[in-house]
Design an enzyme around this catalytic site. Sequence first.
Site, short mmCIF file in Angstrom:
data_model
loop_
_atom_site.label_atom_id
_atom_site.label_comp_id
_atom_site.label_asym_id
_atom_site.label_seq_id
_atom_site.Cartn_x
_atom_site.Cartn_y
_atom_site.Cartn_z
CG HIS A 6 0.95 4.56 13.71
ND1 HIS A 6 1.67 3.38 13.23
CD2 HIS A 6 1.59 5.57 13.15
CE1 HIS A 6 2.62 3.91 12.40
NE2 HIS A 6 2.35 5.21 12.26
NE ARG A 71 2.28 12.48 3.96
CZ ARG A 71 1.53 12.89 2.65
NH1 ARG A 71 1.29 14.11 2.58
NH2 ARG A 71 1.34 11.60 1.56
CB SER A 73 6.34 9.69 3.98
OG SER A 73 5.09 10.85 3.72
CG HIS A 178 7.13 5.85 12.03
ND1 HIS A 178 7.32 5.88 10.69
CD2 HIS A 178 5.77 5.59 12.04
CE1 HIS A 178 6.15 5.66 9.99
NE2 HIS A 178 5.38 5.40 10.70
CD GLU A 284 1.48 4.47 9.04
OE1 GLU A 284 1.40 3.22 9.02
OE2 GLU A 284 2.46 5.12 8.93
NE ARG A 290 -3.27 8.20 1.94
CZ ARG A 290 -3.04 9.41 2.01
NH1 ARG A 290 -3.94 10.38 1.47
NH2 ARG A 290 -2.00 9.84 2.72
#
Lengths: 342, 342
Positions: A6, A71, A73, A178, A284, A290
């Site tokens: 992922h 990506r 999002s 997802h 991920e 982060r």
Amino acid sequence: MIIDVHGHYTTAPKALETWRNRQIAGLADPAARPQASELVITDDEIRETIEANQLKQMRARGADLTIFSPRASFMAHHIGDFQVSSTWAAICNELCHRVTRLYPEHFIQAAMLPQSPGVPPETCLPELRRCVEEYGAVAINLNPDPSGGHWTSPPLTDRHWYPLYERMVDYDIPAMIHVSTSCNPAFHTTGAHYINADTTAFMQLIQGDLFRDFPTLRFVIPHGGGAAPYHWGRYRGLAQELKKPLLAEHLLRNVFFDTCVYHQPGIDLLTRVVPIDNILFASEMIGAVRGIDPETGHAYDDTKRYIEAAAQLSPAQKGQIYEGNARRVYPRLAAALERRRP
Amino acid sequence: MIIDVHGHYTTAPKALETWRNRQIAGLADPAARPQASELVITDDEIRETIEANQLKQMRARGADLTIFSPRASFMAHHIGDFQVSSTWAAICNELCHRVTRLYPEHFIQAAMLPQSPGVPPETCLPELRRCVEEYGAVAINLNPDPSGGHWTSPPLTDRHWYPLYERMVDYDIPAMIHVSTSCNPAFHTTGAHYINADTTAFMQLIQGDLFRDFPTLRFVIPHGGGAAPYHWGRYRGLAQELKKPLLAEHLLRNVFFDTCVYHQPGIDLLTRVVPIDNILFASEMIGAVRGIDPETGHAYDDTKRYIEAAAQLSPAQKGQIYEGNARRVYPRLAAALERRRP
């Protein structure tokens, strides 16, 4: 070998976002709509964004291969119509394909689909075909809510989705369930919508009997399965009230969870509750979280540390989570690895 | 003393549902709309439904007192307009009040609100006042999504909700954040919508700064906090990215989780991750999961067994979870218990 199932190209060169913003501006003003050919990204730009980010972290943390997709999002299937999504998915998939071509040892593709709210999923088949047959994609990302937080699509067990499932079975590829950006102000994208979607999908699968129709269909539920493992007793009990078989028989030949759970107690619960055969290593990275955890001094999303520290896991079980299960759930990945052997 | 902060009158006499069905039929045909006075339920009928169900289980399992509210899935705030919800909430609250009057040692009330989608929350204040001042309610249930799964209301941190919060602070009562039936086919009510709402509410609170405006406002997030404790690292990390203080400071003076998590590993995670001060004993018995767990031979929702078996909890910590925290979070409950002392 350590396979991260992922990862997204969250660090793509800025030109990609600029192009997308022009495409979005073009929704109101067709004259402003850019051509796909106007997006120019060089191999060197790709190398920079990958080597300074994903590849650097993979090397530092000890992951060998990432199943890599656009990506999540940025998929934003709720924006524009099917044509807009189709152009955008093609661009994003092609860009990921270039990453996998530049770093074939380290990245292998999962495809984004050109979904669009209210549009039949079979419209995604040409892009799916291209990604599998031309780009070597080993999986797809399937958005159960292309409306972006309004949940206007039928449940995943509905025949609405069957044309896609038929093709997945033909190709023997799994789908990671997802969602993308939430455009509903109630739902924070990565803090609520992502996790809710995982939970929602799992419950939809409990309610239905999808795997009677598709015994070899496989779904990966990311982010550690949303709330499902934490509420495993609730889900076992609800399945029982719905007169379904035990989860092991009802779902667990077909449904898998990744390890994107960003603290030790969460991974401990996941690996204690869910059979090891159903757990796939993932981080991920670089994604929603982060930062450095002040409680550990390490990155929240360095999930390999939690697996390593899970005292109840044997070395063989860790091997399953890191590699063995991924080879089984993604047969095209296993085949690609076989082809690479000297 | 063992206080269960989360019980609903799920076993109310059939006449209640019959009346509600007539009220719903009356949406299309006003001539068919029943008067509140047409609902007749005797004290003996109430006794039967309570003694054979909630009270029997409380005695068997060893719980002394339940904070008791109308059936959550029956609130169905999306049905009809404010007037419909207002009549329905008044009936349901009065019925719960009768339970607490018949069994004052064992039940104390939490109020259902007459919410309605798109209607300002201040319209709930008269019913809230009646429940607190006349029925002795010690809390309310607040539905963050009166649309029933379409999530059309602003986040809980929005000023939209402030008139309700002001009254909660005046009365010093907490709200349990609890949705009702989902009318969105994507969301199973108790398997997806309930859990998603818990997760969503927690993330909304992370995003905002609500407790700067209301330092004494308190929310209880039911069902073990949805996905939040399992993804505690994710939430700590997201708060960090949003430049919020540590969760202990940002939320944990004001936000509490109940123990409606129906298996041992879930309770072990909850009590390992969330500070003990923030955990309130609850079972939601008789609720969503009524079966016997074949893995243990005991009821899934007999959550006291999991607390008892949580080896890492000291007797003092168990006392906090069972009683001490509830007295602190529900001061009107503590005051009522004080008044009862001989």
